[in-house]
Design a protein around this motif. Structure first.
Motif, PDB file in Angstrom:
ATOM      1  N   GLU A 213       0.144  26.994   6.795  1.00  0.00           N
ATOM      2  CA  GLU A 213       0.027  28.392   6.353  1.00  0.00           C
ATOM      3  C   GLU A 213       0.313  29.365   7.492  1.00  0.00           C
ATOM      4  O   GLU A 213       0.992  30.378   7.305  1.00  0.00           O
ATOM      5  CB  GLU A 213      -1.380  28.643   5.799  1.00  0.00           C
ATOM      6  CG  GLU A 213      -1.705  27.865   4.535  1.00  0.00           C
ATOM      7  CD  GLU A 213      -3.189  27.881   4.252  1.00  0.00           C
ATOM      8  OE1 GLU A 213      -3.626  28.758   3.471  1.00  0.00           O
ATOM      9  OE2 GLU A 213      -3.909  27.042   4.807  1.00  0.00           O
ATOM     10  N   TYR A 214      -0.208  29.052   8.667  1.00  0.00           N
ATOM     11  CA  TYR A 214       0.014  29.911   9.838  1.00  0.00           C
ATOM     12  C   TYR A 214       1.478  29.842  10.277  1.00  0.00           C
ATOM     13  O   TYR A 214       2.071  30.871  10.631  1.00  0.00           O
ATOM     14  CB  TYR A 214      -0.901  29.483  10.975  1.00  0.00           C
ATOM     15  CG  TYR A 214      -0.711  30.268  12.254  1.00  0.00           C
ATOM     16  CD1 TYR A 214      -1.222  31.554  12.391  1.00  0.00           C
ATOM     17  CD2 TYR A 214      -0.006  29.723  13.321  1.00  0.00           C
ATOM     18  CE1 TYR A 214      -1.039  32.289  13.557  1.00  0.00           C
ATOM     19  CE2 TYR A 214       0.173  30.436  14.498  1.00  0.00           C
ATOM     20  CZ  TYR A 214      -0.335  31.711  14.617  1.00  0.00           C
ATOM     21  OH  TYR A 214      -0.150  32.422  15.784  1.00  0.00           O
ATOM     22  N   ILE A 215       2.051  28.653  10.265  1.00  0.00           N
ATOM     23  CA  ILE A 215       3.448  28.486  10.660  1.00  0.00           C
ATOM     24  C   ILE A 215       4.349  29.343   9.772  1.00  0.00           C
ATOM     25  O   ILE A 215       5.262  30.025  10.239  1.00  0.00           O
ATOM     26  CB  ILE A 215       3.873  27.006  10.568  1.00  0.00           C
ATOM     27  CG1 ILE A 215       3.010  26.134  11.488  1.00  0.00           C
ATOM     28  CG2 ILE A 215       5.359  26.854  10.907  1.00  0.00           C
ATOM     29  CD1 ILE A 215       3.053  26.487  12.944  1.00  0.00           C
ATOM     30  N   GLU A 216       4.077  29.342   8.465  1.00  0.00           N
ATOM     31  CA  GLU A 216       4.886  30.132   7.536  1.00  0.00           C
ATOM     32  C   GLU A 216       4.683  31.625   7.755  1.00  0.00           C
ATOM     33  O   GLU A 216       5.637  32.408   7.690  1.00  0.00           O
ATOM     34  CB  GLU A 216       4.521  29.745   6.102  1.00  0.00           C
ATOM     35  CG  GLU A 216       4.938  28.337   5.725  1.00  0.00           C
ATOM     36  CD  GLU A 216       4.452  27.925   4.351  1.00  0.00           C
ATOM     37  OE1 GLU A 216       3.774  28.768   3.679  1.00  0.00           O
ATOM     38  OE2 GLU A 216       4.734  26.788   3.923  1.00  0.00           O
ATOM     39  N   ALA A 217       3.438  32.041   8.023  1.00  0.00           N
ATOM     40  CA  ALA A 217       3.147  33.472   8.217  1.00  0.00           C
ATOM     41  C   ALA A 217       3.787  34.012   9.492  1.00  0.00           C
ATOM     42  O   ALA A 217       4.057  35.211   9.591  1.00  0.00           O
ATOM     43  CB  ALA A 217       1.640  33.692   8.261  1.00  0.00           C
ATOM     44  N   THR A 218       4.025  33.146  10.459  1.00  0.00           N
ATOM     45  CA  THR A 218       4.576  33.576  11.753  1.00  0.00           C
ATOM     46  C   THR A 218       6.020  33.136  11.933  1.00  0.00           C
ATOM     47  O   THR A 218       6.513  33.063  13.058  1.00  0.00           O
ATOM     48  CB  THR A 218       3.715  33.018  12.905  1.00  0.00           C
ATOM     49  OG1 THR A 218       3.629  31.578  12.769  1.00  0.00           O
ATOM     50  CG2 THR A 218       2.320  33.602  12.883  1.00  0.00           C
ATOM     51  N   GLU A 219       6.679  32.877  10.849  1.00  0.00           N
ATOM     52  CA  GLU A 219       8.089  32.465  10.942  1.00  0.00           C
ATOM     53  C   GLU A 219       8.909  33.548  11.645  1.00  0.00           C
ATOM     54  O   GLU A 219       8.811  34.733  11.329  1.00  0.00           O
ATOM     55  CB  GLU A 219       8.656  32.204   9.536  1.00  0.00           C
ATOM     56  CG  GLU A 219      10.075  31.670   9.553  1.00  0.00           C
ATOM     57  CD  GLU A 219      10.600  31.386   8.161  1.00  0.00           C
ATOM     58  OE1 GLU A 219      11.774  30.975   8.044  1.00  0.00           O
ATOM     59  OE2 GLU A 219       9.833  31.576   7.181  1.00  0.00           O
ATOM     60  N   GLY A 220       9.727  33.147  12.585  1.00  0.00           N
ATOM     61  CA  GLY A 220      10.531  34.091  13.354  1.00  0.00           C
ATOM     62  C   GLY A 220       9.851  34.601  14.605  1.00  0.00           C
ATOM     63  O   GLY A 220      10.472  35.274  15.436  1.00  0.00           O
ATOM     64  N   ILE A 221       8.562  34.312  14.764  1.00  0.00           N
ATOM     65  CA  ILE A 221       7.791  34.701  15.948  1.00  0.00           C
ATOM     66  C   ILE A 221       7.698  33.495  16.885  1.00  0.00           C
ATOM     67  O   ILE A 221       7.551  32.358  16.438  1.00  0.00           O
ATOM     68  CB  ILE A 221       6.384  35.163  15.563  1.00  0.00           C
ATOM     69  CG1 ILE A 221       6.452  36.389  14.657  1.00  0.00           C
ATOM     70  CG2 ILE A 221       5.538  35.467  16.803  1.00  0.00           C
ATOM     71  CD1 ILE A 221       5.112  36.795  14.071  1.00  0.00           C
ATOM     72  N   GLN A 222       7.776  33.733  18.171  1.00  0.00           N
ATOM     73  CA  GLN A 222       7.571  32.649  19.130  1.00  0.00           C
ATOM     74  C   GLN A 222       6.071  32.369  19.221  1.00  0.00           C
ATOM     75  O   GLN A 222       5.308  33.195  19.707  1.00  0.00           O
ATOM     76  CB  GLN A 222       8.106  33.036  20.510  1.00  0.00           C
ATOM     77  CG  GLN A 222       9.611  33.223  20.559  1.00  0.00           C
ATOM     78  CD  GLN A 222      10.073  33.456  21.986  1.00  0.00           C
ATOM     79  OE1 GLN A 222      10.096  32.565  22.821  1.00  0.00           O
ATOM     80  NE2 GLN A 222      10.453  34.700  22.274  1.00  0.00           N
ATOM     81  N   ARG A 223       5.665  31.214  18.759  1.00  0.00           N
ATOM     82  CA  ARG A 223       4.254  30.825  18.811  1.00  0.00           C
ATOM     83  C   ARG A 223       3.966  30.181  20.156  1.00  0.00           C
ATOM     84  O   ARG A 223       4.612  29.211  20.548  1.00  0.00           O
ATOM     85  CB  ARG A 223       3.914  29.877  17.664  1.00  0.00           C
ATOM     86  CG  ARG A 223       3.952  30.546  16.303  1.00  0.00           C
ATOM     87  CD  ARG A 223       3.625  29.565  15.197  1.00  0.00           C
ATOM     88  NE  ARG A 223       4.692  28.577  15.036  1.00  0.00           N
ATOM     89  CZ  ARG A 223       5.783  28.752  14.289  1.00  0.00           C
ATOM     90  NH1 ARG A 223       5.963  29.895  13.633  1.00  0.00           N
ATOM     91  NH2 ARG A 223       6.682  27.798  14.190  1.00  0.00           N
ATOM     92  N   SER A 224       2.966  30.737  20.842  1.00  0.00           N
ATOM     93  CA  SER A 224       2.573  30.240  22.159  1.00  0.00           C
ATOM     94  C   SER A 224       1.144  29.736  22.081  1.00  0.00           C
ATOM     95  O   SER A 224       0.307  30.331  21.394  1.00  0.00           O
ATOM     96  CB  SER A 224       2.693  31.366  23.194  1.00  0.00           C
ATOM     97  OG  SER A 224       2.243  30.953  24.467  1.00  0.00           O
ATOM     98  N   TYR A 225       0.847  28.634  22.781  1.00  0.00           N
ATOM     99  CA  TYR A 225      -0.473  28.012  22.680  1.00  0.00           C
ATOM    100  C   TYR A 225      -1.076  27.752  24.060  1.00  0.00           C
ATOM    101  O   TYR A 225      -0.375  27.347  24.999  1.00  0.00           O
ATOM    102  CB  TYR A 225      -0.387  26.688  21.926  1.00  0.00           C
ATOM    103  CG  TYR A 225      -0.012  26.830  20.472  1.00  0.00           C
ATOM    104  CD1 TYR A 225      -0.984  27.050  19.507  1.00  0.00           C
ATOM    105  CD2 TYR A 225       1.323  26.762  20.074  1.00  0.00           C
ATOM    106  CE1 TYR A 225      -0.644  27.184  18.161  1.00  0.00           C
ATOM    107  CE2 TYR A 225       1.673  26.888  18.735  1.00  0.00           C
ATOM    108  CZ  TYR A 225       0.683  27.110  17.791  1.00  0.00           C
ATOM    109  OH  TYR A 225       1.025  27.240  16.470  1.00  0.00           O
ATOM    110  N   SER A 226      -2.387  27.972  24.158  1.00  0.00           N
ATOM    111  CA  SER A 226      -3.113  27.659  25.390  1.00  0.00           C
ATOM    112  C   SER A 226      -3.187  26.149  25.588  1.00  0.00           C
ATOM    113  O   SER A 226      -3.108  25.364  24.639  1.00  0.00           O
ATOM    114  CB  SER A 226      -4.544  28.210  25.324  1.00  0.00           C
ATOM    115  OG  SER A 226      -4.550  29.606  25.167  1.00  0.00           O
ATOM    116  N   LYS A 227      -3.381  25.763  26.841  1.00  0.00           N
ATOM    117  CA  LYS A 227      -3.679  24.362  27.108  1.00  0.00           C
ATOM    118  C   LYS A 227      -5.040  24.026  26.517  1.00  0.00           C
ATOM    119  O   LYS A 227      -5.901  24.894  26.366  1.00  0.00           O
ATOM    120  CB  LYS A 227      -3.670  24.098  28.620  1.00  0.00           C
ATOM    121  CG  LYS A 227      -2.308  24.304  29.273  1.00  0.00           C
ATOM    122  CD  LYS A 227      -2.325  23.928  30.729  1.00  0.00           C
ATOM    123  CE  LYS A 227      -3.163  24.877  31.584  1.00  0.00           C
ATOM    124  NZ  LYS A 227      -2.566  26.224  31.642  1.00  0.00           N
TER     125      LYS A 227
END
Length: 293
Positions: A213-227
């Motif tokens: 659900e989150y992946i679809e909502a942020t499509e086109g955005i560069q998703r960055s994640y903490s270690k």
């Protein structure tokens, strides 16, 4: 009664001096009033000098600024506020006056890093890499979820911050940890920023931020994640959630969801975004900072 007579006599004496007229016959007035001359001048000597009067006025301003910040500002920010009002005063002096007044800011305890995970997943990359100072609005957002305890159980605050101004551009308070609330916050952030997509949206690796659900909502955005287990990678939004608890929520016995919602609304919408000064913003509020660019 005598104090009032002394004040009236002193006022008339000063008024005659300022108007350039003859001096008031103080002895005559005191004789009519039944007050001794020696008593009057002894009283005048007890009046505080100009330096003490200025100190008292500054203390009153310090208390006003302090309470206007919900008792959160320390000497550095109060000094900055006083300077913005035209006062010339050092941070050390403000600190001394605050100690005399018995007031102090509420400080945030720093994070204690206990574990780190140097193994980066190919799917969950840290694009932000602790670069917390973008040069324009809506270039980098960050998000996190925090728990708020109430008498009826936990509620959960999802916040999204624009790192340019440290403004909370969207927040959702929920009674569950379902991913739909994070998606709701993302959609609100897009609408509030009047922007289709920020360049980067940084989060931790919680299930709400890696699900479909989150992946679809942020499509086109560069998703960055903490270690993993490394909060410094998302320090700004983590710090905000510490602030809202330490500066505000922890003062109250929160009864239920509705009570928590009112408190969160008051802090974010009427104080944090609009009034609370930030060193990052040149001692302006996020709203003022964005308007100044």
């Amino acid at each position: 009664m005598t104090e009032a007579l002394f004040l009236e006599t002193a006022h008339q004496e000063e008024q005659f001096k300022e108007e350039g007229k003859r001096r008031l016959n103080v002895s005559g007035v005191l004789r009519i009033l039944g007050v001794s001359r020696s008593g009057y001048y002894a009283w005048k000597k007890r009046l505080p000098p100009d330096r003490e009067l200025r100190k008292q006025k500054l203390k009153e301003k310090i208390v006003e600024i302090y309470h206007g910040s919900h008792q959160n500002y320390g000497a550095p920010k109060i000094t900055e506020c006083l300077k913005q009002e035209g006062e010339r005063i050092s941070e050390k002096t403000v600190g001394n006056y605050m100690r005399e007044l018995g007031i102090k800011a509420q400080y945030i305890e720093p994070y204690a890093v206990t574990t780190t995970d140097p193994d980066f997943s190919s799917r969950l990359k840290n694009i932000l890499d602790e670069k917390f100072d973008p040069e324009e609005p809506d270039a980098v957002w960050c998000s996190d979820i925090t728990y708020i305890r109430t008498f009826e159980g936990f509620v959960y605050l999802t916040s999204i911050m624009d790192l340019f101004s440290r403004k909370i551009i969207a927040w959702v308070l929920s009674d569950t940890l379902e991913a739909k609330w994070v998606v709701d916050a993302v959609e609100k952030a897009k609408a509030a920023g009047n922007v289709e997509k920020p360049k980067i949206l940084h989060t931790d690796r919680g299930i709400q931020y890696v699900c479909q659900e989150y992946i679809e909502a942020t499509e086109g955005i560069q998703r960055s994640y903490s270690k993993k287990a490394y909060p410094w990678d998302n320090a700004c939004i983590e710090s905000f959630h510490s602030l809202i608890k330490r500066e505000w929520l922890n003062r109250f016995k929160i009864f239920n969801y509705n009570h928590a919602y009112r408190l969160v609304f008051e802090y974010i919408e009427t104080f944090y975004n609009t009034v609370r000064i930030h060193s990052h913003c040149g001692y302006q509020s996020p709203d003022e900072y964005e308007k100044s660019i």
